[in-house]
Design a protein around this motif. Structure first.
Motif, mmCIF file in Angstrom:
data_model
loop_
_atom_site.group_PDB
_atom_site.id
_atom_site.type_symbol
_atom_site.label_atom_id
_atom_site.label_comp_id
_atom_site.label_asym_id
_atom_site.label_seq_id
_atom_site.Cartn_x
_atom_site.Cartn_y
_atom_site.Cartn_z
ATOM 1 N N ASP A 158 0.832 -1.196 0.000
ATOM 2 C CA ASP A 158 0.000 0.000 0.000
ATOM 3 C C ASP A 158 0.866 1.244 0.000
ATOM 4 O O ASP A 158 1.874 1.321 0.715
ATOM 5 C CB ASP A 158 -0.925 0.026 1.225
ATOM 6 N N ARG A 159 0.454 2.221 -0.791
ATOM 7 C CA ARG A 159 1.193 3.470 -0.880
ATOM 8 C C ARG A 159 1.076 4.208 0.450
ATOM 9 O O ARG A 159 -0.009 4.342 1.018
ATOM 10 C CB ARG A 159 0.630 4.318 -2.016
ATOM 11 N N GLY A 160 2.206 4.662 0.938
ATOM 12 C CA GLY A 160 2.225 5.396 2.197
ATOM 13 C C GLY A 160 2.325 4.505 3.418
ATOM 14 O O GLY A 160 2.263 4.980 4.548
ATOM 15 N N ALA A 161 2.474 3.188 3.209
ATOM 16 C CA ALA A 161 2.559 2.258 4.340
ATOM 17 C C ALA A 161 3.933 2.301 4.995
ATOM 18 O O ALA A 161 4.126 1.722 6.055
ATOM 19 C CB ALA A 161 2.242 0.838 3.886
ATOM 20 N N GLY A 162 4.883 2.976 4.377
ATOM 21 C CA GLY A 162 6.214 3.093 4.957
ATOM 22 C C GLY A 162 7.096 1.900 4.642
ATOM 23 O O GLY A 162 6.732 1.009 3.883
ATOM 24 N N ARG A 163 8.243 1.913 5.271
ATOM 25 C CA ARG A 163 9.226 0.860 5.041
ATOM 26 C C ARG A 163 8.774 -0.421 5.742
ATOM 27 O O ARG A 163 8.266 -0.368 6.868
ATOM 28 C CB ARG A 163 10.556 1.344 5.608
ATOM 29 N N PRO A 164 8.947 -1.594 5.080
ATOM 30 C CA PRO A 164 8.503 -2.830 5.728
ATOM 31 C C PRO A 164 9.380 -3.162 6.941
ATOM 32 O O PRO A 164 10.574 -2.888 6.961
ATOM 33 C CB PRO A 164 8.652 -3.885 4.633
ATOM 34 N N THR A 165 8.733 -3.772 7.934
ATOM 35 C CA THR A 165 9.481 -4.207 9.111
ATOM 36 C C THR A 165 10.251 -5.470 8.758
ATOM 37 O O THR A 165 10.062 -6.067 7.688
ATOM 38 C CB THR A 165 8.522 -4.503 10.275
ATOM 39 N N LYS A 166 11.109 -5.888 9.680
ATOM 40 C CA LYS A 166 11.902 -7.088 9.439
ATOM 41 C C LYS A 166 10.991 -8.306 9.273
ATOM 42 O O LYS A 166 11.212 -9.154 8.399
ATOM 43 C CB LYS A 166 12.868 -7.300 10.607
ATOM 44 N N ARG A 167 9.942 -8.361 10.069
ATOM 45 C CA ARG A 167 8.994 -9.474 9.995
ATOM 46 C C ARG A 167 8.285 -9.486 8.641
ATOM 47 O O ARG A 167 8.133 -10.539 8.021
ATOM 48 C CB ARG A 167 7.986 -9.346 11.128
ATOM 49 N N GLU A 168 7.822 -8.307 8.161
ATOM 50 C CA GLU A 168 7.140 -8.215 6.862
ATOM 51 C C GLU A 168 8.096 -8.563 5.717
ATOM 52 O O GLU A 168 7.701 -9.218 4.745
ATOM 53 C CB GLU A 168 6.577 -6.805 6.663
ATOM 54 N N ARG A 169 9.349 -8.155 5.843
ATOM 55 C CA ARG A 169 10.318 -8.456 4.795
ATOM 56 C C ARG A 169 10.566 -9.958 4.711
ATOM 57 O O ARG A 169 10.681 -10.523 3.612
ATOM 58 C CB ARG A 169 11.617 -7.692 5.075
ATOM 59 N N ARG A 170 10.642 -10.629 5.859
ATOM 60 C CA ARG A 170 10.827 -12.088 5.854
ATOM 61 C C ARG A 170 9.625 -12.789 5.236
ATOM 62 O O ARG A 170 9.774 -13.776 4.518
ATOM 63 C CB ARG A 170 11.043 -12.594 7.285
ATOM 64 N N GLU A 171 8.419 -12.290 5.490
ATOM 65 C CA GLU A 171 7.217 -12.866 4.883
ATOM 66 C C GLU A 171 7.216 -12.684 3.362
ATOM 67 O O GLU A 171 6.833 -13.601 2.626
ATOM 68 C CB GLU A 171 5.957 -12.234 5.491
ATOM 69 N N MET A 172 7.649 -11.512 2.923
ATOM 70 C CA MET A 172 7.738 -11.264 1.469
ATOM 71 C C MET A 172 8.769 -12.190 0.832
ATOM 72 O O MET A 172 8.532 -12.731 -0.271
ATOM 73 C CB MET A 172 8.083 -9.800 1.195
ATOM 74 N N ASP A 173 9.909 -12.389 1.485
ATOM 75 C CA ASP A 173 10.929 -13.293 0.957
ATOM 76 C C ASP A 173 10.403 -14.729 0.893
ATOM 77 O O ASP A 173 10.692 -15.466 -0.058
ATOM 78 C CB ASP A 173 12.197 -13.251 1.830
ATOM 79 N N ARG A 174 9.618 -15.116 1.900
ATOM 80 C CA ARG A 174 9.037 -16.451 1.923
ATOM 81 C C ARG A 174 8.062 -16.629 0.765
ATOM 82 O O ARG A 174 8.031 -17.679 0.109
ATOM 83 C CB ARG A 174 8.326 -16.695 3.252
ATOM 84 N N LEU A 175 7.261 -15.588 0.457
ATOM 85 C CA LEU A 175 6.316 -15.652 -0.663
ATOM 86 C C LEU A 175 7.041 -15.746 -2.006
ATOM 87 O O LEU A 175 6.583 -16.431 -2.922
ATOM 88 C CB LEU A 175 5.401 -14.418 -0.667
ATOM 89 N N ARG A 176 8.142 -15.062 -2.122
ATOM 90 C CA ARG A 176 8.918 -15.085 -3.373
ATOM 91 C C ARG A 176 9.702 -16.377 -3.549
ATOM 92 O O ARG A 176 10.217 -16.653 -4.631
ATOM 93 C CB ARG A 176 9.899 -13.905 -3.402
ATOM 94 N N GLY A 177 9.842 -17.124 -2.476
ATOM 95 C CA GLY A 177 10.562 -18.393 -2.579
ATOM 96 C C GLY A 177 12.064 -18.229 -2.337
ATOM 97 O O GLY A 177 12.841 -19.068 -2.774
ATOM 98 N N LEU A 178 12.455 -17.184 -1.641
ATOM 99 C CA LEU A 178 13.892 -16.973 -1.370
ATOM 100 C C LEU A 178 14.313 -17.551 -0.057
ATOM 101 O O LEU A 178 13.639 -17.791 0.838
ATOM 102 C CB LEU A 178 14.215 -15.468 -1.391
#
Length: 178
Positions: A158-178
């Motif tokens: 979402d626009r304006g949601a700010g920088r992702p937290t460490k937890r959100e970044r790990r979830e995104m990496d998990r979704l991408r398969g990294l």
């Protein structure tokens, strides 16, 4: 005496200055057109003595910023040079400076407006030409954009949601398969 800016007609009636657009300036010779165009060549490809023709006088290599501007990939030459300086233009896989020469067969990759265009040099030109002639100077090897369904399935933050937290970044990496 009649002022020099007022012209006299043959019947000696003074008139206001008349600009004659289709006639040469006084003291300049009319240059006849030279050269016979091959079959299928547009008449604008014929040259005038002392002018550069579109066909027949193409240099072996030209500057990459000048060529990308001439084939209408950039609106201005300074924009083309700025894109080269910022690393958005690559020639045969290597980042190009504005003065890097390109020749026939070179692959030029341009990243502009979020889209990467892949073009191959067919004819090096230095002067900006019309769109119809410009298309003949390069081969566009850009792959088609992905379908809208694929673009819609990619999750967007979402626009304006700010920088992702460490937890959100790990979830995104998990979704991408990294």
């Amino acid at each position: 005496p009649v002022p020099s800016r007022i012209r006299l007609h043959a019947n000696h009636i003074a008139t206001s200055p008349v600009r004659q657009y289709n006639r040469p300036s006084p003291g300049r010779a009319v240059l006849p057109r030279t050269g016979d165009a091959p079959a299928g060549t547009p008449s604008r490809a014929l040259s005038y003595p002392g002018r550069v023709a579109i066909s027949g006088t193409d240099p072996a290599s030209v500057r990459v910023d000048s060529w990308t501007w001439a084939i209408r990939l950039f609106k201005t030459r300074s924009a083309a040079a700025a894109a080269c300086r910022s690393g958005h233009v690559r020639v045969n896989g290597a980042t190009a400076k504005p003065a890097q020469p390109v020749k026939v067969g070179d692959e030029v990759r341009i990243r502009a407006a979020g889209v990467e265009r892949i073009v191959e040099v067919v004819r090096p030109i230095t002067k900006r030409v019309g769109a119809v002639v410009a298309v003949e100077c390069y081969a566009d090897n850009t792959p088609p954009p992905p379908p809208r369904e694929v673009l819609a399935s990619i999750p967007q933050r979402d626009r304006g949601a700010g920088r992702p937290t460490k937890r959100e970044r790990r979830e995104m990496d998990r979704l991408r398969g990294l």
